[in-house]
Design a protein around this motif. Structure first.
Motif, PDB file in Angstrom:
ATOM      1  N   UNK A 171       0.815  -1.221   0.000  1.00 54.61           N
ATOM      2  CA  UNK A 171       0.000   0.000   0.000  1.00 54.61           C
ATOM      3  C   UNK A 171       0.844   1.265   0.000  1.00 54.61           C
ATOM      4  N   UNK A 172       2.106   1.178   0.410  1.00 57.60           N
ATOM      5  CA  UNK A 172       2.979   2.357   0.334  1.00 57.60           C
ATOM      6  C   UNK A 172       4.438   1.920   0.397  1.00 57.60           C
ATOM      7  N   UNK A 173       5.283   2.725  -0.240  1.00 59.92           N
ATOM      8  CA  UNK A 173       6.729   2.486  -0.239  1.00 59.92           C
ATOM      9  C   UNK A 173       7.427   3.815  -0.002  1.00 59.92           C
ATOM     10  N   UNK A 178      19.502   3.830   0.650  1.00 62.65           N
ATOM     11  CA  UNK A 178      19.915   2.484   1.025  1.00 62.65           C
ATOM     12  C   UNK A 178      18.765   1.618   1.523  1.00 62.65           C
ATOM     13  N   UNK A 179      17.832   2.199   2.271  1.00 63.25           N
ATOM     14  CA  UNK A 179      16.765   1.446   2.902  1.00 63.25           C
ATOM     15  C   UNK A 179      15.401   1.896   2.403  1.00 63.25           C
ATOM     16  N   UNK A 194       7.472  -3.389   6.739  1.00 62.97           N
ATOM     17  CA  UNK A 194       8.737  -4.111   6.613  1.00 62.97           C
ATOM     18  C   UNK A 194       9.842  -3.136   6.232  1.00 62.97           C
ATOM     19  N   UNK A 195      10.956  -3.222   6.928  1.00 66.34           N
ATOM     20  CA  UNK A 195      12.142  -2.430   6.594  1.00 66.34           C
ATOM     21  C   UNK A 195      13.066  -3.307   5.766  1.00 66.34           C
ATOM     22  N   UNK A 196      13.322  -2.916   4.526  1.00 64.24           N
ATOM     23  CA  UNK A 196      14.143  -3.705   3.618  1.00 64.24           C
ATOM     24  C   UNK A 196      15.162  -2.800   2.941  1.00 64.24           C
ATOM     25  N   UNK A 202      13.798  -3.153  -5.597  1.00 62.81           N
ATOM     26  CA  UNK A 202      13.996  -3.262  -7.039  1.00 62.81           C
ATOM     27  C   UNK A 202      14.023  -4.722  -7.489  1.00 62.81           C
ATOM     28  N   UNK A 203      14.720  -5.553  -6.712  1.00 68.06           N
ATOM     29  CA  UNK A 203      14.858  -6.960  -7.095  1.00 68.06           C
ATOM     30  C   UNK A 203      13.520  -7.672  -7.104  1.00 68.06           C
TER      31      UNK A 203
END
Length: 225
Positions: A171-173, A178-179, A194-196, A202-203
């Motif tokens: 629902x949001x990015x 870097x993060x 989630x912190x990625x 991108x992957x």
């Protein structure tokens, strides 16, 4: 939101029905749904596409899909849900004997495929056995006498069972250099964040509205003053 993910996954699985399979198509549909329940891909409560919707997406007659659903309903694998449609039956209502039989059938098929293909490559039986032992050890389930590897690395993912998986939609990015912080709606009113890494966004090709699975491995709570 999860019902859409489950339904989409089922449709994609059924798109690979083999025309050269001697079994009738409705039997193939039943087999795929039973397999999904047996391996955890389909969980109790997951909603299935309606007969007409699934028939349309697969280019089949509604009678073919309806026959498969009827057989699965009689076996207790699926049940009608309020408001129409069907869903995977509750775990305590599932035919555990039938599911175990399905698992054994799948195991025999996998073993047959490995033996035939491995021997065709010129491998020795001992090499095939050792390869299976090594994979089991790498996944934390060593056969008798097989060592457990200390570091799993990229081989860690297969250890995550369907029971550790939450499914939803992005629902949001919010991404930095870097993060990134990705908000995922599991169902109406329930979200996880989630912190990625930015590269993971991108992957995985994450974008607003895309389906995604969240694998729960551990929970860490840190409190401050």
């Amino acid at each position: 939101m999860t019902e859409t993910v489950a339904a989409d996954g089922l449709v994609e699985s059924l798109r690979t029905l083999h025309q050269d399979d001697p079994a009738p198509v409705y039997i193939q549909i039943e087999r795929r749904i039973r397999m999904g329940v047996a391996d955890g891909t389909l969980q109790p409560g997951d909603h299935l596409p309606s007969v007409r919707d699934l028939a349309r997406k697969l280019g089949l007659s509604p009678n073919t899909v309806g026959r498969a659903y009827a057989d699965l309903s009689r076996e207790g694998v699926i049940k009608a849900r309020a408001g129409g449609g069907s869903e995977i039956a509750a775990r305590d209502r599932l035919d555990q004997t039938g599911l175990q039989r399905t698992r054994q059938e799948r195991l025999r098929l996998l073993a047959r495929q490995m033996a035939v293909r491995g021997l065709a490559l010129g491998l020795e039986p001992e090499e095939l056995v050792e390869a299976v032992k090594a994979e089991l050890a790498a996944h934390g389930r060593p056969a008798s006498g097989a060592p457990v590897q200390e570091t799993l690395g990229q081989q860690e993912a297969p250890l995550l069972s369907a029971r550790n998986r939450l499914r939803g939609r992005v629902t949001s990015i919010r991404a930095g250099e870097m993060l990134a912080e990705v908000t995922i709606e599991l169902r109406e009113g329930l979200q996880v964040v989630a912190a990625v890494t930015r590269s993971s966004v991108d992957r995985l090709g994450l974008e607003l509205g895309s389906s995604v699975s969240v694998y729960v491995k551990a929970t860490e709570l840190t409190l401050g003053p």
